[in-house]
Design a protein around this motif. Structure first.
Motif, short mmCIF file in Angstrom:
data_model
loop_
_atom_site.label_atom_id
_atom_site.label_comp_id
_atom_site.label_asym_id
_atom_site.label_seq_id
_atom_site.Cartn_x
_atom_site.Cartn_y
_atom_site.Cartn_z
N LYS A 67 51.10 -39.14 -39.63
CA LYS A 67 52.54 -39.11 -39.41
C LYS A 67 52.83 -38.37 -38.11
O LYS A 67 52.34 -37.26 -37.88
CB LYS A 67 53.20 -38.39 -40.60
N CYS B 177 57.38 -43.19 -42.96
CA CYS B 177 57.16 -41.74 -42.79
C CYS B 177 57.68 -41.24 -41.45
O CYS B 177 57.05 -40.39 -40.79
CB CYS B 177 55.68 -41.39 -42.95
N GLU C 107 62.04 -43.89 -43.89
CA GLU C 107 61.36 -43.20 -44.98
C GLU C 107 60.08 -43.92 -45.37
O GLU C 107 59.06 -43.30 -45.64
CB GLU C 107 62.30 -43.07 -46.18
#
Length: 354
Positions: A150, A101, A98
């Protein structure tokens, strides 16, 4: 999960369990699973251990979107194999992903993958004393693009390595150097994650420590260079005046599975555990006064690593006559006893591989 199995044509000859070292040999198979945006995780496969083909523009090679974990499988005296708190590794990897990302691997999927691979490779779990099967799950961005963004694609892989003691000298005290020039982590950064960049940036401290005749480096906080945090790639604990001190989990220190386990055990044994900021000046003064009784690092690879001396600004403090402390030895024996199934697991930390 529906896990596909691709058989290897010829199995390897297994290494001598008495000469394993750490991370030198790898089992016949590995687990691989892909992620694509809009599809999710798919194509879970146990296949022969081998190279992973990558486009030169693969995101991880340029922007280091990568995380990993480390845990072990242990062979008990009755021949059964067990894992130690794998759910904690799964949750920590979720937190790491997390922060970077990256697509997260659900806890149940992580544990199922680990269990399936270890079950398939159960013959690789060694039975010699002090040996285990090291499990290395890792994930990385595999989209091919040179834009900093990302990634839309990831790969989750698990490899296995039969191992002996992490340090060649075994459970022997080491000398460590306090690093006050470089820093490992800062508030708001990635210090609490297991990402490769943290370790790449820490190598310079280890190289520097070795030049001064030390085995590892003790990191200070990134803001004031004042408070002790981690030692090398391990959490660290100090026994001062009968109480235990260790750095708090506030974003710069890795929430270690071994750290958490040791704290539980210490509290059960009646020790006061202070998860607080300890200044290096107070630490050194405690050493001068003889109040610093024991120091040890904690981590999955080495379990517990006793510290026999601290070097800071040219001053060297010897701890417990450079001998392993009574509590350090007791903790090592008790925790590894649980892990190898020799001691009753009253905490429910172990999980049989089925």
């Amino acid at each position: 999960m529906d896990i596909k199995f691709i058989k290897r044509e010829e199995l390897q000859e297994k290494p001598d369990e008495k000469k394993l070292g750490f991370g030198k040999y790898f089992a016949d198979y590995m687990f691989v699973m892909d992620y694509d945006e809009g599809i999710g995780w798919h194509d879970a496969t146990i296949r022969p251990y081998g190279p992973i083909e990558m486009n030169p523009a693969t995101v991880v090679l340029h922007y280091a979107q990568e995380t990993f974990e480390g845990l072990k499988a242990y062979r008990r005296a009755d021949g059964q194999i067990q894992l130690f708190r794998p759910e904690m590794n799964a949750r920590r990897m979720i937190n790491s992903n997390e922060r970077l990302c990256m697509a997260t691997i659900p806890e149940d999927m992580f544990i199922e993958a680990v269990n399936a691979l270890v079950k398939a490779e159960e013959d690789w779990v060694p039975s010699e004393p002090e040996t285990s099967l090291y499990i290395r799950p890792f994930a990385f961005a595999c989209e091919s693009s040179l834009g900093v963004h990302k990634s839309k694609a990831y790969k989750f892989v698990i490899i296995l390595s039969p191992v002996g003691a992490y340090y060649a000298e075994g459970l022997a005290p080491v000398k460590i150097m306090v690093e006050d020039e470089y820093v490992r982590a800062v508030q708001g950064g990635t210090g609490f994650t297991k990402c490769g960049g943290n370790y790449a940036g820490s190598i310079i401290g280890q190289v520097k420590a070795e030049k001064y005749g030390c085995s590892q480096v003790l990191w200070l906080d990134g803001r004031e260079r004042k408070y002790v945090e981690e030692v090398g790639a391990m959490n660290i604990m100090f026994k001062i005046d009968g109480e235990i001190y260790t750095a708090p989990i506030e974003g710069t220190v890795l929430p270690g599975v071994t750290r958490d386990s040791i704290i539980h055990i210490l509290k059960d044994w009646g020790y006061k555990v202070n998860e607080t900021h300890l200044s290096v000046d107070d630490l050194m003064q405690a050493g001068r006064d003889g109040r610093l009784e024991e120091v040890y690092g904690t981590g999955t690879a080495a379990v517990i690593s006793p510290v026999g001396a601290l070097v800071y600004k040219g001053e060297e403090i010897t701890i417990n006559n450079f001998q392993i402390g009574e509590l350090t030895q007791k903790l090592y024996d008790y925790l590894t006893g649980i892990q190898w199934g020799k001691v009753e697991d009253k905490y429910g930390w172990t999980r049989l591989v089925k």
